[in-house]
Write a protein that holds these residues in place. Structure first.
Motif, PDB file in Angstrom:
ATOM      1  N   TYR A 321       6.009 -43.353 -21.236  1.00  0.00           N
ATOM      2  CA  TYR A 321       7.679 -43.088 -21.713  1.00  0.00           C
ATOM      3  C   TYR A 321       7.241 -41.517 -21.706  1.00  0.00           C
ATOM      4  O   TYR A 321       8.809 -41.123 -21.142  1.00  0.00           O
ATOM      5  N   SER A 322       6.672 -41.098 -21.981  1.00  0.00           N
ATOM      6  CA  SER A 322       6.511 -39.277 -21.688  1.00  0.00           C
ATOM      7  C   SER A 322       6.151 -39.162 -20.426  1.00  0.00           C
ATOM      8  O   SER A 322       7.105 -37.964 -19.811  1.00  0.00           O
ATOM      9  N   ILE A 323       5.211 -39.873 -19.915  1.00  0.00           N
ATOM     10  CA  ILE A 323       5.491 -39.078 -18.137  1.00  0.00           C
ATOM     11  C   ILE A 323       6.879 -39.770 -17.464  1.00  0.00           C
ATOM     12  O   ILE A 323       7.108 -39.102 -16.524  1.00  0.00           O
ATOM     13  N   ILE A 324       7.392 -40.187 -17.846  1.00  0.00           N
ATOM     14  CA  ILE A 324       9.366 -41.154 -16.965  1.00  0.00           C
ATOM     15  C   ILE A 324       9.896 -39.816 -17.528  1.00  0.00           C
ATOM     16  O   ILE A 324      10.603 -39.476 -17.021  1.00  0.00           O
ATOM     17  N   GLN A 325       9.603 -39.668 -18.647  1.00  0.00           N
ATOM     18  CA  GLN A 325      10.637 -38.639 -19.618  1.00  0.00           C
ATOM     19  C   GLN A 325      10.389 -37.322 -19.003  1.00  0.00           C
ATOM     20  O   GLN A 325      11.546 -36.872 -18.339  1.00  0.00           O
ATOM     21  N   ASN A 326       9.076 -36.498 -17.915  1.00  0.00           N
ATOM     22  CA  ASN A 326       9.096 -35.954 -17.478  1.00  0.00           C
ATOM     23  C   ASN A 326       9.705 -36.434 -16.140  1.00  0.00           C
ATOM     24  O   ASN A 326      10.169 -34.905 -15.513  1.00  0.00           O
ATOM     25  N   VAL A 327       9.268 -36.954 -15.318  1.00  0.00           N
ATOM     26  CA  VAL A 327       9.821 -37.509 -14.071  1.00  0.00           C
ATOM     27  C   VAL A 327      10.911 -37.108 -14.596  1.00  0.00           C
ATOM     28  O   VAL A 327      11.885 -37.012 -13.457  1.00  0.00           O
ATOM     29  N   MET A 328      12.138 -37.431 -14.861  1.00  0.00           N
ATOM     30  CA  MET A 328      13.429 -37.493 -15.690  1.00  0.00           C
ATOM     31  C   MET A 328      13.923 -36.059 -15.380  1.00  0.00           C
ATOM     32  O   MET A 328      14.997 -35.515 -14.820  1.00  0.00           O
ATOM     33  N   ASP A 329      13.082 -35.238 -15.649  1.00  0.00           N
ATOM     34  CA  ASP A 329      13.987 -33.946 -15.795  1.00  0.00           C
ATOM     35  C   ASP A 329      14.030 -33.330 -14.928  1.00  0.00           C
ATOM     36  O   ASP A 329      14.537 -32.379 -14.565  1.00  0.00           O
ATOM     37  N   GLY A 330      12.449 -34.005 -14.109  1.00  0.00           N
ATOM     38  CA  GLY A 330      12.893 -32.725 -12.954  1.00  0.00           C
ATOM     39  C   GLY A 330      13.783 -33.497 -11.672  1.00  0.00           C
ATOM     40  O   GLY A 330      13.193 -33.130 -10.702  1.00  0.00           O
ATOM     41  N   LEU A 331      14.589 -34.805 -11.927  1.00  0.00           N
ATOM     42  CA  LEU A 331      15.289 -35.243 -11.084  1.00  0.00           C
ATOM     43  C   LEU A 331      16.803 -33.483 -10.325  1.00  0.00           C
ATOM     44  O   LEU A 331      16.649 -33.030 -12.327  1.00  0.00           O
TER      45      LEU A 331
END
Length: 331
Positions: A321-331
């Motif tokens: 979930y942390s990785i997915i949140q970081n990915v979403m922040d970078g979109l």
């Protein structure tokens, strides 16, 4: 393309060699973790007679999670409404909203959340489900309204509570209903992706604006398994694949640690069926997951992506979930 909000669907997954008490503690720990990551909501789903899922008493578990968190919205994804009296659900969620003001969601579905024998034990009447489900949603709206104070039957707590109702679906039927009632719509793309695009189109094209929801609002629930590398994520995903194979085999035992090679576990027909059911899953390292999410959103342009994650190791699940949140922040 809009940037979607991120949320969690948790089934309180029971893992081999863990107690249900530990399952609930893991769910609470995950809720606190995603709350710190600024996820919007944490939903729990009603299932019955499954040794792998412990969220049968959904409203009780919502109270446990809400009490252990402070800001994240907590709700049902969903309560299977024809399993219950509308009044009882109104009272339960009115109690939750009174305990945790402004943080409770009520997602409702029409499916049994179980097998046919158990559905009968729950008192469902399949002959009237299609007329019962819309009627029950309108009953809930009536019970929650402040104007219901003169009615002979009142939901106390519940009356006057501002509890948003979300319509859940895994086919096109509930898309029509959510559009007609002017309510937000959540689709179970994590196990029934076949009609998702058609359901979204029906919902958007036929939406009747309501006072609380003047615009259509779509939540897409998908599987998400992220890790530091693609290979690690694929290994973690084997727990998810095994769980779906077990459903096909009617062997709904607790979740198991991932095997090294799925070809030793499933046959070609099972593999094809499972991968089709899981076609909208974000699985991989950060770059791969970023591409998958971007492609998904370019196609569906949803308001919210709700991630469910069947990962055996609890810390790996939190890290996903942390990785997915970081990915979403970078979109």
């Amino acid at each position: 393309m809009k940037k979607p909000k991120l949320s969690v669907l948790d089934l309180a997954p029971v893992k081999k060699d863990k107690t249900i008490h530990q399952t609930f503690q893991d769910s609470l720990d995950l809720a606190r973790h995603v709350e710190n990551l600024d996820f919007k909501r944490f939903w729990l789903a009603e299932h019955h007679n499954m040794a792998s899922i412990a969220s049968s008493a959904t409203s009780v578990l919502i109270g446990f999670i809400a009490n252990g968190t402070s800001t994240i919205r907590v709700g049902s994804g969903g309560v299977m409404l024809p399993n219950h009296s509308s009044l009882v659900i109104a009272e339960q969620f009115g109690t939750l909203e009174s305990l945790f003001p402004g943080r409770i969601d009520l997602g409702v579905g029409r499916a049994p959340g179980t097998d046919g024998v158990t559905a009968r034990a729950l008192g469902r009447n399949p002959a009237i489900i299609n007329e019962q489900f819309p009627r029950q949603i309108m009953e809930l709206q009536q019970y929650f309204s402040a104007e219901n104070f003169t009615a002979p039957v009142r939901a106390i707590p519940g009356e006057g509570c501002d509890i948003p109702i979300y319509v859940l679906g895994s086919s096109t039927d509930s898309a029509w209903l959510a559009a007609e009632l002017g309510l937000p719509y959540a689709f179970a793309g994590h196990f029934a992706p076949q009609m998702m695009e058609m359901a979204f189109n029906i919902y958007r094209e036929n939406y009747q604006p309501g006072e609380k929801f003047p615009n259509p609002y779509i939540i897409a629930c998908v599987n998400g398994i992220a890790a530091e590398t693609d290979a690690e994520a694929q290994k973690l995903a084997n727990t998810l694949y095994m769980a779906f194979v077990n459903i096909i085999r009617d062997d709904r035992k607790p979740f198991s640690a991932p095997v090294d090679d799925m070809d030793d576990y499933w046959n070609p027909a099972e593999k094809m069926h499972v991968l089709n059911m899981l076609r909208y899953s974000f699985i991989g390292g950060p770059e791969n997951v970023r591409t998958q999410i971007q492609n998904f959103q370019e196609r569906f342009n949803v308001d919210e992506i709700m991630i469910t994650s069947h990962i055996y190791d609890h810390e790996a699940r939190k890290n996903s979930y942390s990785i997915i949140q970081n990915v979403m922040d970078g979109l």
